[in-house]
Design a protein around this motif. Structure first.
Motif, PDB file in Angstrom:
ATOM      1  N   ARG A   5      -0.887   2.191   4.622  1.00 49.08           N
ATOM      2  CA  ARG A   5       0.463   2.271   4.048  1.00 49.08           C
ATOM      3  C   ARG A   5       0.335   2.625   2.572  1.00 49.08           C
ATOM      4  NH1 ARG A   5       5.739   2.903   5.177  1.00 49.08           N
ATOM      5  NH2 ARG A   5       7.054   1.408   4.136  1.00 49.08           N
ATOM      6  N   ASN A   6       1.262   3.426   2.053  1.00 49.38           N
ATOM      7  CA  ASN A   6       1.219   3.911   0.664  1.00 49.38           C
ATOM      8  C   ASN A   6      -0.103   4.622   0.388  1.00 49.38           C
ATOM      9  OD1 ASN A   6       3.825   3.036  -0.075  1.00 49.38           O
ATOM     10  ND2 ASN A   6       3.045   0.968  -0.352  1.00 49.38           N
ATOM     11  N   GLN A  28       1.917  14.540  -7.046  1.00 55.39           N
ATOM     12  CA  GLN A  28       2.241  13.127  -6.931  1.00 55.39           C
ATOM     13  C   GLN A  28       3.323  12.850  -7.965  1.00 55.39           C
ATOM     14  OE1 GLN A  28      -1.086  10.463  -7.383  1.00 55.39           O
ATOM     15  NE2 GLN A  28       0.123   8.689  -6.781  1.00 55.39           N
ATOM     16  N   SER A  31       3.498   6.396  -8.095  1.00 55.65           N
ATOM     17  CA  SER A  31       2.391   5.750  -7.384  1.00 55.65           C
ATOM     18  C   SER A  31       2.521   5.778  -5.865  1.00 55.65           C
ATOM     19  CB  SER A  31       2.227   4.308  -7.855  1.00 55.65           C
ATOM     20  OG  SER A  31       3.393   3.559  -7.548  1.00 55.65           O
ATOM     21  N   ASN A  32       3.734   5.944  -5.331  1.00 56.91           N
ATOM     22  CA  ASN A  32       3.863   5.953  -3.872  1.00 56.91           C
ATOM     23  C   ASN A  32       4.761   7.081  -3.354  1.00 56.91           C
ATOM     24  OD1 ASN A  32       6.293   4.928  -4.692  1.00 56.91           O
ATOM     25  ND2 ASN A  32       6.298   3.193  -3.311  1.00 56.91           N
ATOM     26  N   SER A  33       4.838   8.187  -4.100  1.00 61.44           N
ATOM     27  CA  SER A  33       5.609   9.325  -3.605  1.00 61.44           C
ATOM     28  C   SER A  33       4.982  10.652  -4.019  1.00 61.44           C
ATOM     29  CB  SER A  33       7.062   9.253  -4.064  1.00 61.44           C
ATOM     30  OG  SER A  33       7.156   9.357  -5.451  1.00 61.44           O
ATOM     31  N   HIS A  48       8.444   9.311   0.174  1.00 59.05           N
ATOM     32  CA  HIS A  48       8.101   7.991  -0.357  1.00 59.05           C
ATOM     33  C   HIS A  48       7.429   7.122   0.703  1.00 59.05           C
ATOM     34  CE1 HIS A  48      10.650   8.595  -3.962  1.00 59.05           C
ATOM     35  NE2 HIS A  48      11.314   9.388  -3.145  1.00 59.05           N
ATOM     36  N   ASN A  49       6.532   6.265   0.236  1.00 61.14           N
ATOM     37  CA  ASN A  49       5.861   5.289   1.098  1.00 61.14           C
ATOM     38  C   ASN A  49       5.180   5.958   2.286  1.00 61.14           C
ATOM     39  OD1 ASN A  49       8.652   3.885   0.095  1.00 61.14           O
ATOM     40  ND2 ASN A  49       6.860   2.593  -0.223  1.00 61.14           N
ATOM     41  N   THR A  51       2.511   6.872   5.030  1.00 60.49           N
ATOM     42  CA  THR A  51       1.502   6.207   5.848  1.00 60.49           C
ATOM     43  C   THR A  51       0.566   7.271   6.409  1.00 60.49           C
ATOM     44  OG1 THR A  51       3.036   4.433   6.441  1.00 60.49           O
ATOM     45  CG2 THR A  51       1.122   4.742   7.868  1.00 60.49           C
ATOM     46  N   TRP A  60       6.465   9.213   6.534  1.00 56.04           N
ATOM     47  CA  TRP A  60       6.972   8.561   5.322  1.00 56.04           C
ATOM     48  C   TRP A  60       8.233   7.784   5.647  1.00 56.04           C
ATOM     49  CZ3 TRP A  60       5.885  13.760   5.721  1.00 56.04           C
ATOM     50  CH2 TRP A  60       6.953  14.604   5.992  1.00 56.04           C
TER      51      TRP A  60
END
Length: 76
Positions: A5-6, A28, A31-33, A48-49, A51, A60
């Protein structure tokens, strides 16, 4: 199936999503997208987010379409 994840993607690489689409990782955004561009349609989304699954596919949690600047200007 195991997953991360992320996940951290590599800018410039291509990734297949769980539904078969091929996406180019452009940048990027935090940090998570990431900005991902669909290779077939050219549509760019901020995803976003993300996996990453053990079969190297991704999905995502949510995304938003990024319009090219010229399209935004036409909308007024």
């Amino acid at each position: 199936m195991k997953s991360i994840r992320n996940a951290i993607l590599n800018v410039g690489e291509f990734y297949k999503n769980r539904y078969g689409g091929l996406f180019h990782c452009l940048e990027q955004t935090n940090s998570n997208s990431y900005l991902l561009q669909n290779v077939v349609s050219g549509c760019t989304c901020e995803c976003h987010n993300i996996t990453l699954y053990e079969d190297d596919t991704i999905e995502w949690a949510y995304s938003r379409i990024i319009l090219p600047k010229e399209d935004l200007n036409r909308r007024g």
